[in-house]
Design an enzyme around this catalytic site. Structure first.
Site, short mmCIF file in Angstrom:
data_model
loop_
_atom_site.label_atom_id
_atom_site.label_comp_id
_atom_site.label_asym_id
_atom_site.label_seq_id
_atom_site.Cartn_x
_atom_site.Cartn_y
_atom_site.Cartn_z
CB ALA A 184 17.37 8.66 -31.66
CB THR A 185 17.27 5.32 -36.71
OG1 THR A 185 18.89 5.32 -36.48
CG2 THR A 185 17.03 5.21 -38.22
CB CYS A 238 13.69 7.50 -44.36
SG CYS A 238 15.39 7.19 -44.11
#
Length: 450
Positions: A184-185, A238
């Site tokens: 899950a990114t 990010c």
């Protein structure tokens, strides 16, 4: 097609390649990367048009470089059958595929995240099912269809990679509950959903890296790397710089170096307040400015700046809760704060992550002092401390020893299970064959009876 039908097709494809050799798997990994490299330009164009996020030119480089670096890293790695033998320990390591991996991918990287996750998954003889960000569904679907085309051309089942259409929260949840492993990114909500699915999961926490400029480091070099880190893909990475801490006495010269690199620096409190008001409203980031060009953000703040400006810097007076500008901005904006001692800078970096987000992810350090490297590394709670590099190099290019990844785990600091880059080895079950050793067994009485 329903989620369950997609999962069934993935399991069928997974079974079809269970007897593939290392050479066969590596050929498929290579061809999957190659077809994205060949279509890097149209995929980059589509990503920007569909999502409105990032920079066309930078996305081309991301598409080509991810494909090349991942392949260069994976090409010589063993991932099928016996992958390692350690005679002196009597250990033989055997790789076993996991099965069907479910990946939730973000709008910020609609091509490279699916590609990177698939290359790692396929390296371990797994199938991958992707649920894309709704905002990037077409780009991700086109990416997946190209890879499927490459698989079929090389005699492999196309359903080794699939994408959920018309994605919803419910479909994403169903995928996470039905597959064998989740990657899950995205933000903390997504990570929590992955860990709550009942399926083993690698979650990835949000970024917001602080960077410390140490005394004695070349100011122009620091400015150049700041320009790269903050300006790349309009700051939506990010692991791109957000807070830059610099020695107070270097302010004039450092700001001059930033300006020489093409970074516009705003020092007046009234000007900074205009950016603060434009970027944040009711304590939240203005989503309409995420990933936009610097001149668009400046316009929203009431400034007309050259359209070719890539990065804006603003000087602030406090970190963490003291200034909302210390939160993750996801744009080509870097906030600047001075410090007196190196120890104070490290404390501010830690406090900023604890209070404004990004703990566990990445931090940066520009320094020539080996002791300061160790001091910072022992105190800053991140999985990656990038020294004398742009912080986006946390993804693992050839220029450092980190494994290439499109998902960067933040450890328990960021509510993740992994403190490091999600790698192909994390998409395998590795069993150990343990042979007896001809050794002297520890004598408890001899050890403890003295």
């Amino acid at each position: 097609m329903t989620v369950q039908e997609t999962i069934r097709n993935a399991r069928k494809a997974f079974e079809e390649i269970k007897d593939y050799t290392q050479e066969q798997i590596d050929k498929l990994v290579y061809e999957s990367a190659k077809i994205i490299y060949e279509n890097a330009v149209p995929l980059a164009k589509l990503a920007v048009e569909e999502t409105g996020l990032g920079k066309f030119e930078d996305k081309i480089c991301k598409n080509t470089d991810t494909a090349a670096v991942f392949w260069d890293y994976l090409k010589d790695k063993k991932s099928v059958g016996i992958i390692n033998e350690i005679p002196e320990q009597g250990i033989i390591e055997v790789a076993h595929p996991i099965g069907v991996i479910g990946a939730v991918t973000p709008a910020t990287n609609p091509t490279v995240t699916p590609l990177g996750n698939f290359m790692h998954a396929l390296k371990g003889k797994n199938a991958l099912v992707i649920t894309p960000a709704p905002r990037a569904e077409k780009t991700t679907t086109d990416t997946v269809n190209l890879i499927r085309e490459a698989l079929v051309k090389n005699g492999a089942p196309a359903d080794l990679i699939q994408v959920i259409q018309d994605t919803t929260i419910d479909k994403s949840r169903e995928l996470m509950e039905s597959c064998d492993l989740v990657i899950a990114t995205g933000g903390p909500g997504l990570t929590k959903a992955a860990y709550s699915s009942g399926t083993p999961a690698y979650g990835v926490g949000p970024g917001n890296p602080p960077v410390i400029l140490d005394r004695g480091y070349d100011l122009q070099e620091a400015a150049k790397m700041t320009f790269v880190a903050v300006g790349s893909d309009n700051g939506i990475l990010c692991d791109g710089d957000n807070l830059l801490l610099y020695p107070q006495e270097t302010e004039k010269d450092f700001f001059a170096a930033l300006k020489q690199e093409g970074i516009l620096v705003y020092e007046e409190k009234a000007d900074v307040e205009k950016f603060r008001a434009a970027l944040f409203s009711d304590g939240k980031i203005n989503s309409g400015l995420v990933g936009k060009d610097a001149h668009v953000i400046a316009k929203a703040a009431g400034f007309d700046i050259p359209a070719d400006t890539k990065v804006v810097a603003v000087k602030i007076e406090g970190v963490g809760r003291e200034d909302i500008m210390c939160r993750e901005i996801m744009g080509p904006i870097v906030v600047l704060k001075s410090y007196d001692t190196f120890e104070e800078a490290v404390d501010m970096a830690v406090r900023n992550m604890e209070e404004s987000g990004g703990i566990g992810h990445t931090a940066g350090l520009f320094t020539n002092d080996q002791e300061h490297i160790r001091y910072a590394g022992e105190r800053i709670p991140v999985a990656r401390l990038l020294v004398n590099q742009p912080t986006p190099d946390a993804w693992g290019p050839a220029t450092n020893g980190l494994s290439p990844a499109v998902s960067e785990g933040c450890g328990t600091w960021g509510n993740n299970i992994l403190a490091g880059n999600v790698d192909y080895i994390h998409m395998l079950n590795v069993s150990k064959i343990a042979l007896p050793l001809d050794v002297k067994v520890p004598d408890a009485a001899e050890i403890f009876g003295k």
